[in-house]
Design an enzyme around this catalytic site. Sequence first.
Site, PDB file in Angstrom:
ATOM      1  N   CYS B  49      -2.209  13.138  -2.658  1.00  0.00           N
ATOM      2  CA  CYS B  49      -2.128  11.665  -2.632  1.00  0.00           C
ATOM      3  C   CYS B  49      -1.705  11.107  -1.378  1.00  0.00           C
ATOM      4  CB  CYS B  49      -1.032  10.943  -3.918  1.00  0.00           C
ATOM      5  SG  CYS B  49      -0.650   9.366  -3.702  1.00  0.00           S
ATOM      6  N   GLN B  50      -0.939  11.876  -0.801  1.00  0.00           N
ATOM      7  CA  GLN B  50      -0.498  11.388   0.651  1.00  0.00           C
ATOM      8  C   GLN B  50      -1.226  11.704   1.945  1.00  0.00           C
ATOM      9  OE1 GLN B  50       2.279   9.431   0.782  1.00  0.00           O
ATOM     10  NE2 GLN B  50       3.519   9.978  -1.134  1.00  0.00           N
TER      11      GLN B  50
END
Lengths: 393, 138
Positions: B49-50
């Site tokens: 996600c990051q």
Amino acid sequence: MTDFAKDFPILSQKVYGKRLVYLDNAATTQKPDSVIDTMSDFYKTEYSNIHRGLHYLSEVSSEKYEEARKKVSDFIGARDPSEVTFTSGTTGSINQVARSLEPSLRGNEVLVTGVEHHSNIVPWQLAGAKVKAIPMDEDCKSLLDSMEITNKTKLIAIAHVSNVLGSVNEIKEITEIAEDHDIPVLVDAAQSIQHLPIDVKDIDCDFLAFSGHKMYASTGVGVLYTSNRFSDIMPAIGGGGMIDKVTFEETTYLAPPLRFEAGTPDIAGAISIGAAIDHMQKIGMNKIKDHEHEVYSYARDKLLEMDNVTVYGNTSQMCGAVSFNLDNIHHYDTGLILDKMGVAVRTGHHCAQPLMRSLGIEGTVRASFALYNTKEDVDMLIEGINKVEMMYK
Amino acid sequence: MNDAIQDEIIEQFEGLEWFDKYGLLISFAKELEPMSEEFKTEDNAISGCQSKVWIRSHTEDGKLIFDLDSDAMITKGIISLVAKVVNNRPPQEILNADLYFIDKIGLKSNLSPARSNGLESIITRIKEVAKEEADSNT
């Protein structure tokens, strides 16, 4: 401005030796003493299962639970508490509607806006519907004139406020258009219930979904408002507590709201929503709105003033969250360094990958606000951003 | 198992404040040879996600060499350290390696699976590659 933060014990602590500046409220909000105490007192002196026992504690629990339902009903302007169902949260609420409407959705279309989070996309796909987005302009504002309603459109499901951009969707205009076509509307109020006064009769939506934990209440509990026009839809989940009569051949169901609440609900959670509403109403929703608007505008203006910062999205009304990126610095790096400054923000795609794709980016840094945030918090964020830039020089 | 490279990294981070730690990671990131854009494919990506990480590997004289890159500088700094530790070693040695330096320099929280699906998946991928190589050598 009065110090709303003092009611929230977690905010008085330090992280990494610095004052905690909590700007991740779109993910979840902190809890005031009144909510924590209500839950604690409930477990200490009143707890029991509801609507089942005839004993003293069951009576007390049932009463408290229904009191919370009444508070929610009044808070959102429902016609009757029977229109309010307690669920596991926004996602649970939306899935419940998707499951109940599945027969009409399967093979048809659900219209959404371009800023939706995954919880307002995936449940419709699981129910066999095609999700179509209303086109939007470069500011991520939905172009309602380009809204394509066909005879396959069986539902319009829209976020009231974008969890990424903080942009407020024109939900009233949308419900008016929907009414002309006799299409039901679900409003995802996960990012608005804590910021703006809401009246479901005024909005004229058929469903409204939100979570407890984003409005100062407990996690794992939420609300689904179902207009009494839909009181006879089939429940999504079956089991105890929602039936009228069961035989091996056939089952008949209780009237709403109990028909939609199979099994033992999150009783303490529901009561915590009641307590959170009390807390917000003690301050006043309009006062919360004004205070947050002041802090929010201050933050947005400060970010827009910075040469090396890109701020995403812009509509006539904004609240809650602001998303940005620093030029040539990855959102993850920005978030990690802000964290060490005591500033809690969220980074990434915020469960809104289609929106990220339309913006042409992988993710953003998101600062999101609650009633306890102040301009000083914003100053700390800006100071943090300057520090990030210094580190990358 | 202690090793000199990891011990040296630990020494460099010793006594540093957070900002200096991140500063040091950023300088390590800048030292890392960037991966050619053509190799930054979905197949080579470990996506979370990051931040994104790309990983490739090849062998030279029976030793494994990993080529790593990331779109985030701090992640890139961490993986450049991982590369320093695992590169130019026989596959079996990498397979047995205990990357204790991550904990010792205070980056253990970056190991959590929820945080960027990062380091954990990278180390898993490195070990998988090492295992494949080790198995094919026996």
